[in-house]
Design an enzyme around this catalytic site. Sequence first.
Site, PDB file in Angstrom:
ATOM      1  N   GLU A 225       0.831  -1.198   0.000  1.00  0.00           N
ATOM      2  CA  GLU A 225       0.000   0.000   0.000  1.00  0.00           C
ATOM      3  C   GLU A 225       0.869   1.252   0.000  1.00  0.00           C
ATOM      4  O   GLU A 225       1.937   1.261   0.605  1.00  0.00           O
ATOM      5  CB  GLU A 225      -0.895   0.006   1.254  1.00  0.00           C
ATOM      6  N   GLU A 336      -9.940   6.133   2.870  1.00  0.00           N
ATOM      7  CA  GLU A 336     -10.396   5.387   4.049  1.00  0.00           C
ATOM      8  C   GLU A 336     -10.311   6.290   5.266  1.00  0.00           C
ATOM      9  O   GLU A 336      -9.379   7.083   5.391  1.00  0.00           O
ATOM     10  CB  GLU A 336      -9.490   4.162   4.263  1.00  0.00           C
TER      11      GLU A 336
END
Length: 420
Positions: A225, A336
């Site tokens: 990520e 997020e």
Amino acid sequence: MDGAAHFSKERVFRGFLVWFCFWGLLSLTCAGSLTVSRQNFEVQKHLKRLNKPAFKSIQSPDGDIIDCVHISKQPAFDHPFLKDHKIQMEPSYIPERLFDENKVSEKPKERVNPVTQLWHKYGVCSEGTIPVRRTKKEDVLRASSVKRYGKKKHRTVPQPRSADPDLINQSGHQHAITYVEGGKFYGAKATINVWEPKVQSPNEFSLSQLWILGGAFGQDLNSIEAGWQVSPDLYGDNNTRLFTYWTSDAYQATGCYNLLCSGFIQINSQIAMGASISPVSGFHNPQYDISITIWKDRNEGHWWMQFGDGYVLGYWPSFLFSYLADSASIVEWGGEVVNMEEDGHHTTTQMGSGQFPDEGFTKASYFRNIQVVDSSNNLREPKGLNTFTEKSNCYDVKVGKNDDWGHFFYFGGPGRNANL
Ligand SMILES: *[C@@H]1O[C@H](CO)[C@@H](O)[C@H](O)[C@H]1NC(C)=O
Ligand SMILES: *[C@@H]1O[C@H](CO)[C@@H](O)[C@H](O)[C@H]1NC(C)=O
């Protein structure tokens, strides 16, 4: 006589109580200070492991200290498998680009600007060294334990297909993402608009990133990520920072943010993981974005990362992973946040710019030129792009496509709002 006897009994009793309390307190204090000194010792030991001897240290305006550490002394080489590793100073190839992303947009209103990192104002690290954000004692003390410092507290990734309301409510995580699945992917790229979303409480965060995922969403999920994040818990402030993460067991024992464990091998002397990005975009003001490319070098098998057009940051050696040792099965892009409010209240933590996607350029946050790397090492437009949100009335996503931006999407939102 009677009274005196009573008096002296009481005195004895009180004397006993004082004596008892004195030793009781003393041993409590001793136990307490033993615990504190033990914790201190653990923290110091961990700091020593993370903060390698520096050639030079640069004080950044945001309070960070950036240590220029010799490339062969970086945290990666504490890993037993990397003891004899020969550092690869460049990838054997970089995926062909599909778009000329340096092209100045014909539409002046859609011009965006390059970014740097805040610490660049006060110095540079020389070739042969890498810039490492120094971990402070306070950083480690904010973690739930020394062992969990630098690791995710909330171990979830967006799982579009298992959008089970119970799961969503439990974890408190909310996403607004796009994704592709069902193929073999060898990397991904995106240009991500940079903002500084407000985070309501210190144990919440807001981020924008891409996920390269391998394996099912089980105990052995592999993930790479990268993106930007605001995380008071991890960094002690509300700045927008460049970050990476990796895991090969669904965030349990392996992996960490940035260089906070052995794994990622950095070769670049200019960009520091976890350092603040500057400047950030403003509402109705100049826009700033960062490009991130992650791809698998098919010769050596390593997963490389490039920041912007010029900065090849380094690589995750293939042996760190199981599924990703071959290829990725899902790629996700988006935002997020975590909602830690209780009793059904919703957090006011913002995602992206804090505006809904419909607001558009200079107001809402975007990802543009999103692409995947195919088996012939080419960047390609993602086919069959899906979207996913848990609570679109708090954070939403909206995809589009045009000549300048290829596949793009706007995403984000304010969290708690009048329409909830
Ligand atoms: C979460 O919990 C609330 C209240 O308990 C409920 O109304 C809601 O349907 C649940 N699911 C989601 C996705 O919010
Ligand atoms: C970060 O933001 C929160 C809420 O906006 C604020 O209460 C807090 O003081 C900020 N923290 C720092 C270190 O600036």
